[in-house]
Motif scaffolding. Structure first.
Motif, short mmCIF file in Angstrom:
data_model
loop_
_atom_site.label_atom_id
_atom_site.label_comp_id
_atom_site.label_asym_id
_atom_site.label_seq_id
_atom_site.Cartn_x
_atom_site.Cartn_y
_atom_site.Cartn_z
N ALA A 228 0.85 -1.19 0.00
CA ALA A 228 0.00 0.00 0.00
C ALA A 228 0.88 1.24 0.00
O ALA A 228 1.83 1.33 0.79
N GLN A 229 0.58 2.19 -0.88
CA GLN A 229 1.38 3.40 -1.00
C GLN A 229 0.47 4.63 -1.04
O GLN A 229 -0.60 4.59 -1.66
N ILE A 230 0.90 5.68 -0.39
CA ILE A 230 0.22 6.97 -0.47
C ILE A 230 1.28 8.06 -0.44
O ILE A 230 2.30 7.94 0.25
N GLY A 231 1.07 9.10 -1.24
CA GLY A 231 2.09 10.13 -1.34
C GLY A 231 1.55 11.42 -1.91
O GLY A 231 0.40 11.49 -2.37
N PHE A 232 2.39 12.44 -1.88
CA PHE A 232 2.07 13.75 -2.42
C PHE A 232 3.13 14.13 -3.44
O PHE A 232 4.33 14.09 -3.14
N ALA A 233 2.68 14.50 -4.63
CA ALA A 233 3.58 14.95 -5.68
C ALA A 233 3.51 16.46 -5.80
O ALA A 233 2.40 17.04 -5.80
N TRP A 234 4.67 17.10 -5.89
CA TRP A 234 4.76 18.56 -6.00
C TRP A 234 5.41 18.89 -7.32
O TRP A 234 6.58 18.59 -7.54
N ARG A 235 4.64 19.51 -8.22
CA ARG A 235 5.15 19.89 -9.53
C ARG A 235 4.66 21.31 -9.83
O ARG A 235 3.55 21.50 -10.33
N PRO A 236 5.45 22.32 -9.50
CA PRO A 236 5.04 23.71 -9.73
C PRO A 236 4.73 23.97 -11.21
O PRO A 236 5.55 23.68 -12.08
N VAL A 237 3.57 24.50 -11.46
CA VAL A 237 3.15 24.75 -12.83
C VAL A 237 3.95 25.90 -13.46
O VAL A 237 4.30 25.86 -14.64
N ASP A 238 4.25 26.91 -12.68
CA ASP A 238 4.90 28.11 -13.22
C ASP A 238 6.41 28.01 -13.27
O ASP A 238 7.07 28.90 -13.80
N ASN A 239 6.98 26.92 -12.70
CA ASN A 239 8.44 26.77 -12.68
C ASN A 239 8.76 25.29 -12.79
O ASN A 239 8.49 24.50 -11.90
#
Length: 412
Positions: A228-239
């Motif tokens: 089981a995996q859970i996570g948060f991805a951070w990918r700035p749209v403007d940079n």
């Protein structure tokens, strides 16, 4: 064991194609595989295909015995009888030779049907049925049914689910009931939280229900595996210079199909809690920097009570510099440590990469020192020796070749 595999394909005509590949060990035991195949398009929706393969020590991805040798041949037909639906029938011939069995020939016939049902815009169901018939040999016949559902109506979230049941039938030539029931379930979910953050979750569960042991004197225990995996991805749209991923994973393995040892446990019995952080940084055109920080706690019931709990952490990083438009060079380093005893293991190496085509890289490298960890190493090449690394960058437009808004070459 480390192997290198190369292959090529060529269309002789618009309907007829040939392909061949070779794989050979470059480190460890002597292992090699050679194969060749052909494909012929009967109609727009039907094709004939065949492949011959000979191997030594590479019977499968999970069997690397140097004594095993085999030759195999498959031939089949695949036909699309409706949009999203196809039927197939495949003949398989395998001639295996080993120390244990000097002359064993397996002849198999696999037949089935696969369908994709577009229920509505953004909702699709998947179904498949397959039967494996043993014409000759000691393998076990099997039947499988699978169904799945993909949901992508909302622009903010997507989900998918799949359930497969496989029945492995008894081998009448062996004492006892060797049949099995296998269940496989996969779940996936993605939710866009805002312009830069996305919640990701998925689960994999495999449950194998056994019957008699090999001697027919008693029932084997079942085998369960769950991730089981859970996570948060951070990918700035403007940079687009930086992106990251934070993830928690729980792994559980319970194998009661093996004979019990002195501590009352047979096969693998362990669980692991794993947390990790991943960061990619692209400060300028030629530079690519990645880093990873991870830690885990495992409990292994096969060990003595005072040794069952184990903690470890991993720090690793990689730097890649573009020499030219198509070539790059990279350095990698990492350390695996544990607070229990203060142990440390190190890895460092160098690699050379080539851009095969847009967004597809092939890299070859060598680590002078290394280590392995079944939970923390993941897809990273941390072991000592030669390795190959293939990377492909893509997004949701990859499978939208028929969308004129994505594929500008289509008529508008």
């Amino acid at each position: 064991s480390t192997t290198v595999r190369l292959g090529a394909g060529y269309w002789l005509t618009d309907r007829f194609a040939l392909n061949a590949d070779a794989e050979h060990s470059v480190e460890g035991t002597d292992q090699r595989r050679y194969g060749a195949g052909a494909k012929y398009l009967l109609t727009e929706r039907s094709k004939l295909y065949g492949r011959f393969e000979g191997q030594t020590g590479l019977a499968s991805a999970y069997s690397l015995g140097a004594a095993d040798k085999s030759n195999s041949f498959i031939a089949g037909v695949d036909s699309s009888y409706m949009p999203g639906g196809s039927v197939f029938s495949e003949y398989r011939l395998r001639d295996a030779e080993s120390v244990q069995m000097a002359d064993v020939r397996d002849q198999q016939l696999a037949s089935g049907v696969r369908n994709v049902w577009n229920l509505s815009q953004g909702v699709a169901a998947n179904t498949s049925v397959e039967y494996l018939q043993i014409l000759k040999g000691t393998q076990q016949e099997a039947a499988a049914i699978a169904t799945g559902l993909d949901y992508a109506v909302s622009p903010l979230w997507k989900a998918s689910a799949k359930l497969e049941w496989r029945r492995v039938f008894d081998n009448k030539q062996v004492t006892g009931d060797q049949s099995q029931n296998q269940w496989l379930n996969t779940l996936a979910f993605a939710r866009k939280l805002n312009r830069d953050w996305t919640l990701l979750a998925r689960n994999y569960l495999l449950w194998t229900i056994n019957n008699d042991n090999a001697s027919g004197t008693g029932k084997l225990g079942d085998t369960k595996q769950d991730r089981a995996q859970i996570g948060f991805a951070w990918r700035p749209v403007d940079n687009n210079r930086v992106n990251g991923l934070a993830r928690y994973e729980y792994k559980m393995v319970r194998d009661d199909s093996q004979p019990q040892a002195n501590n009352g446990v047979g096969g693998d019995h362990y669980n692991a809690h794993i947390v990790s952080g991943h960061l990619d940084y692209h400060p300028s055109r030629p530079w690519w920097l990645t880093g990873r920080l991870a830690g885990k706690q495992t409990t292994d019931d096969t060990l003595n009570v005072d040794q069952r709990t184990y903690r470890a952490w991993l720090v690793s990083g990689r730097g890649v510099y573009d020499l030219t438009e198509n070539w790059d060079v990279g350095l990698m380093a990492g350390v695996l440590g544990s607070p229990q005893g203060g142990s440390r293991q190190y890895t460092y190496g160098m690699e050379l990469g080539y851009l095969l085509k847009e967004n597809l890289w092939l890299s070859a490298g060598y680590n002078w020192t290394g280590f392995r960890d079944r939970d923390l190493s993941g897809p990273e090449q941390t072991a000592k020796g030669i390795y190959l690394r293939l990377r492909f960058k893509f997004d949701e437009t990859l499978l939208k070749a028929k969308d004129p808004n994505v594929n500008v070459s289509l008529d508008r």
